[in-house]
Design an enzyme around this catalytic site. Structure first.
Site, PDB file in Angstrom:
ATOM      1  N   SER A  97       0.863  -1.175   0.000  1.00 54.76           N
ATOM      2  CA  SER A  97       0.000   0.000   0.000  1.00 54.76           C
ATOM      3  C   SER A  97       0.902   1.229   0.000  1.00 54.76           C
ATOM      4  O   SER A  97       2.125   1.111   0.059  1.00 54.76           O
ATOM      5  CB  SER A  97      -0.863   0.014   1.257  1.00 54.76           C
ATOM      6  OG  SER A  97      -0.018   0.220   2.379  1.00 54.76           O
ATOM      7  N   LYS A  98       0.291   2.386  -0.039  1.00 54.05           N
ATOM      8  CA  LYS A  98       1.056   3.639  -0.045  1.00 54.05           C
ATOM      9  C   LYS A  98       2.044   3.682   1.113  1.00 54.05           C
ATOM     10  O   LYS A  98       3.151   4.163   0.998  1.00 54.05           O
ATOM     11  CB  LYS A  98       0.093   4.818   0.069  1.00 54.05           C
ATOM     12  CG  LYS A  98      -0.625   5.100  -1.231  1.00 54.05           C
ATOM     13  CD  LYS A  98      -0.434   6.554  -1.650  1.00 54.05           C
ATOM     14  CE  LYS A  98      -0.801   6.755  -3.093  1.00 54.05           C
ATOM     15  NZ  LYS A  98      -2.225   6.914  -3.325  1.00 54.05           N
TER      16      LYS A  98
END
Ligand code: GLU
Length: 478
Positions: free
Chosen positions: A258-259
C-alpha cells in the site's frame, strides 16, 4: 483522452504477443510497472511483439494525467511498444458488435430483469447465505415474454455443470466449478460493453497470445474464457490465450503493498528517491523472478534469460533498501556526464556540469541515490563565507586554525596541484609538526566543505582548484 488508436488486423501474427493493459485511474505504480516489465521481457525474449492498451472505459475515474504518467513511466523504464497504444474507450462499438454476434449465435441472451428484481434476488441469496449470483432467469425464457418497453442487458451463457481448468504458467493447473461462474452481463442496457467483454475482444483483435497480469485477475480468466470459447465456436481463430497470473507485491511486513509501504508511482522513485531507471528495472525483475541467486542483471541479460518458469508463486516483498543498494551499484556503473546532467538539474542554476562530471568518479563511490549525489556535490558550489554544520564548526576550534595557517602556507608553495603532490605536502607537514594526518585532514575538510563528510580530502582540493581551495582554507586559518 481519446487519441489515434488503430489495430492493424492485417499484421502477420507473431508467435508471441503480450500486452500491458493498465487502467489509468492512478499513476504507474510498482506492481503495474512489474507487470509491464514481465510482458515486455517475455515478448522480447521470444522475439515476439508487445503492446500497450489503455483501459480507460471507466470514464469517471480515468484521467489524462494518469495516462500521461503511465506512458512517461514506461518510457523512462525503457519499455517500448511495437504499436501505438490502443485506447479501449475507442472500441466500444466493436465490443458491442461481438455481444450481438454472441446473442445471434445463441451464446448469449437478453435479460429483462429489472434492477429491483435483481436486488430482491440477491436479498434472498443473502438471507439463505448463498453466493450472490445471477440465477439465469432469462437464460431459457423466450424474449417474447418480455414486458413491453423494458430495457434489456445481454448476458453470456456461461457453461453449466462440470468444471474449467486453466493451465496457468505461474499458478499451475487451477480448476473452478462452472456453477461458480454466473451468466454475467456483457452489454449493458445502455448499449455499452462491460469490462469483461472489452478485455476479451481487445486481446483477440490485438492478436494477444499470452496474458501476463496480476493474480488478482485469475478469477476474471474463468469469466473471460466463456466469451472466448463461444466466439471460437462461431468464428474459429479465437484460441484460449496462455495465462500467467503473477503474485502481487507485498510490503516488507508481508501485508499487501500500500502507499504506506512505498507503493508510489514510478515517477516518485525517479523524482523523490533519485533512482535510476536501470536500477528500478533490475529491482522489479528480481521482484518475483529469479535466476539462481543473481541480483545484478542488466537489461540485455534479462532479455536473454527471462522466462515465465522463473516466476515464483508466492508474493514478493518490496524492500526500498534493496532497491537503493542496487541503485548504488548502477550509479557506479553509470556514465559520469549523464549523472552530472541529472544532478545539475536537481541543483539548479548554481551547478557547473563540467565540474560535476569531473567530480562524479569520487562523488558516486558511496552514493545510493541522486539525492545523496546532490548532497555530496553541494560543497563544490558553496559560496564563501561557507556555512558550517555544527560538527564542522567544532573541528575548527582550538589549535585547528593555527594548523590551518601552516597548511595554507605549505599548500600555497605547492605548484603541482594534483592529489598525489598535495598529499605528499600535507604528510610532510604532519610529520614536521609531529601530528597525525587526521589532525590536519579534519579541519581541512571542515574549512573546505563546511561538513565532516566528503570525498577524499585531496580530491576535494583538486576539484575546488587552487584559488578556491586556498581561499576557503585562508578564511578559517588563524
Ligand atoms: N486493466 C486491468 C488493471 O489495470 C488489467 C486487465 C488485464 O490485464 O486483463 O488491473
Amino acid at each position: 483522452m481519446a487519441s489515434e488508436s488503430s489495430i492493424d488486423a492485417a499484421a502477420p501474427k507473431a508467435e508471441v504477443v503480450t500486452r500491458f493493459a493498465p487502467s489509468p485511474t492512478g499513476y504507474l505504480h510498482i506492481g503495474g510497472a512489474r507487470t509491464a516489465l514481465f510482458n515486455w521481457l517475455y515478448a522480447r525474449h521470444h522475439g515476439g511483439r508487445t503492446l500497450l492498451r489503455i483501459e480507460d472505459t471507466d470514464r469517471k475515474r480515468s484521467t489524462q494525467d494518469a495516462i500521461d504518467a503511465i506512458i512517461d513511466g514506461l518510457a523512462w523504464l525503457g519499455l517500448d511498444y511495437d504499436a501505438p497504444p490502443v485506447f479501449q474507450s475507442d472500441r466500444a462499438e466493436r465490443h458491442a458488435e461481438v455481444a450481438w454476434q454472441l446473442l445471434e449465435a445463441g451464446h448469449a441472451y437478453k435479460c429483462f430483469a429489472t434492477s429491483e428484481e435483481l436486488e430482491a434476488m440477491r436479498e434472498e441469496q443473502r438471507a439463505n447465505k448463498k453466493p450472490l449470483r445471477y440465477d439465469g432467469r432469462w437464460r431459457d425464457r423466450d424474449p417474447s415474454e418480455a414486458p413491453e418497453g423494458v430495457p434489456f442487458t445481454i448476458r453470456i451463457k456461461a457453461p453449466k455443470g462440470g468444471e474449467t481448468t486453466i493451465q496457468d504458467r505461474v499458478q499451475g493447473a487451477v480448476t473452478v466449478r462452472n456453477e461458480e461462474i454466473d451468466d454475467y452481463i456483457i452489454l449493458r442496457a445502455d448499449g455499452t460493453p462491460t469490462y469483461m467483454l472489452a478485455v476479451v475482444v481487445d486481446d483477440h483483435d490485438m492478436g494477444v497470445t499470452h496474458v501476463i497480469r496480476g493474480d488478482d485477475h485469475l478469477n476474471n480468466a474463468f469469466r473471460q474464457l466463456p466469451i472466448i470459447r463461444a466466439m471460437n465456436a462461431i468464428e474459429g481463430n479465437w484460441p484460449d490465450p496462455v495465462y500467467a497470473h503473477i503474485p502481487l507485491i507485498h510490503g516488507s511486513d508481508g501485508a499487501k503493498l500500500s502507499k504506506r509501504h512505498g507503493a508510489l508511482g514510478v515517477e516518485a522513485y525517479r523524482d523523490e528517491f533519485g533512482i535510476l531507471p536501470e536500477a528500478l528495472f533490475n529491482y522489479l525483475l528480481r521482484l518475483g523472478w529469479g535466476h539462481g541467486d543473481r541480483e545484478e542483471i542488466t537489461r540485455e541479460e534479462a532479455t536473454q534469460l527471462f522466462d515465465l518458469d522463473g516466476v515464483g508463486k508466492s508474493p514478493s516483498r518490496f524492500d526500498l533498501k534493496k532497491l537503493e543498494n542496487l541503485n548504488g551499484h548502477y550509479l557506479r556503473e553509470a556514465d559520469d556526464a549523464r549523472l552530472a546532467a541529472l544532478v545539475a538539474t536537481r541543483i539548479g542554476e548554481d551547478a557547473d556540469e563540467a565540474l560535476l562530471t569531473r567530480a562524479m568518479p569520487v562523488l558516486k563511490l558511496r552514493a545510493k541515490n541522486l539525492n545523496e549525489l546532490v548532497e555530496g556535490a553541494a560543497f563544490l558550489f558553496a559560496k564563501r563565507p561557507l556555512g558550517m554544520t555544527e560538527k564542522a564548526a567544532a573541528l575548527l576550534e582550538g589549535e585547528a586554525r593555527t594548523i590551518l595557517r601552516s597548511l595554507c602556507n605549505a599548500l600555497a608553495a605547492q605548484n603541482d596541484w594534483t592529489s598525489e603532490a598535495l598529499e605528499a605536502t600535507t604528510k610532510a607537514l604532519a610529520e614536521e609538526q609531529g601530528l597525525g594526518l587526521g589532525k590536519l585532514a579534519q579541519p581541512m575538510r571542515a574549512a573546505l566543505t563546511g561538513t565532516t563528510t566528503s570525498p577524499g580530502i585531496f580530491d576535494v582540493l583538486v576539484l575546488l582548484g587552487r584559488d578556491e581551495a586556498l581561499a576557503r582554507l585562508n578564511a578559517q586559518a588563524a
